[in-house]
Design a protein around this motif. Structure first.
Motif, PDB file in Angstrom:
ATOM      1  N   SER A  82       0.830  -1.203   0.000  1.00 42.35           N
ATOM      2  CA  SER A  82       0.000   0.000   0.000  1.00 42.35           C
ATOM      3  C   SER A  82       0.870   1.261   0.000  1.00 42.35           C
ATOM      4  CB  SER A  82      -0.915   0.007   1.223  1.00 42.35           C
ATOM      5  OG  SER A  82      -0.167   0.268   2.390  1.00 42.35           O
ATOM      6  N   TRP A  84       0.489   3.730   1.920  1.00 39.18           N
ATOM      7  CA  TRP A  84       0.754   4.091   3.312  1.00 39.18           C
ATOM      8  C   TRP A  84       2.024   3.381   3.813  1.00 39.18           C
ATOM      9  CZ3 TRP A  84       0.567   7.240   7.094  1.00 39.18           C
ATOM     10  CH2 TRP A  84       0.785   6.823   8.399  1.00 39.18           C
ATOM     11  N   GLN A  85       2.148   2.098   3.514  1.00 35.60           N
ATOM     12  CA  GLN A  85       3.339   1.354   3.934  1.00 35.60           C
ATOM     13  C   GLN A  85       4.592   1.911   3.257  1.00 35.60           C
ATOM     14  OE1 GLN A  85       1.717  -2.435   2.719  1.00 35.60           O
ATOM     15  NE2 GLN A  85       1.760  -3.183   4.838  1.00 35.60           N
ATOM     16  N   ARG A  88       5.578   5.178   4.882  1.00 36.57           N
ATOM     17  CA  ARG A  88       6.299   4.945   6.150  1.00 36.57           C
ATOM     18  C   ARG A  88       7.747   4.569   5.887  1.00 36.57           C
ATOM     19  NH1 ARG A  88       3.592   0.603   9.542  1.00 36.57           N
ATOM     20  NH2 ARG A  88       5.455   0.970  10.779  1.00 36.57           N
TER      21      ARG A  88
END
Length: 146
Positions: A82, A84-85, A88
């Motif tokens: 994703s 989001w991952q 990060r």
């Protein structure tokens, strides 16, 4: 000439595909070991990697280490992780690169903030959840889950 071409084809067929999860796991584990656990400091259990060693080189060292860390994010993209991952992971590499950009002193916080180990954990968590056949035990692929 033809035998050389055939040999190159054999080697290419034996390499894991770029997006094959098991191959990605092996590559990112190897890169993390190179960047974070290359040698053990004598008399301690602390390990030192190419990431910290490159930070001693002013200017280009932290950029080179950041590029190698970014390669792990590219591998995560190949897995379909994703956004989001991957964000990060990019944050981890960014903080690591900024800390390492401080000449000479930057190697010290980089020694403790191991962004590549953090990113490997994120990738492994994704692989364990979405590709359980890639789980490894003591360096060997677990065949029981297939």
């Amino acid at each position: 000439m033809a035998t050389r071409y055939r040999r190159m084809e054999e080697i290419a067929r034996s390499l894991p595909a770029l997006k094959e999860p098991q191959g990605v796991r092996r590559r990112v584990e190897a890169m993390e070991a190179l960047l974070e656990r290359l040698v053990t400091i004598p008399g301690t259990k602390r390990q030192l990697g190419l990431d910290v060693i490159l930070d001693v080189v002013p200017g280009v060292g932290s950029i080179a280490a950041g590029a190698l860390g970014a390669w792990m994010i590219w591998e995560a993209r190949n897995l379909g992780m994703s956004k989001w991952q991957m964000a990060r992971m990019a944050g981890n590499v960014g903080v690591d690169t900024l800390l390492g950009a401080i000449p000479w002193v930057g190697a010290i916080p980089d020694f403790f903030f191991r962004s590549n180990t953090r990113n490997l954990r994120i990738i492994k968590r994704h692989l364990d959840r979405h590709h359980p056949a890639t789980v490894t035990l003591d360096g060997n692929v677990s065949r029981s889950e297939r």
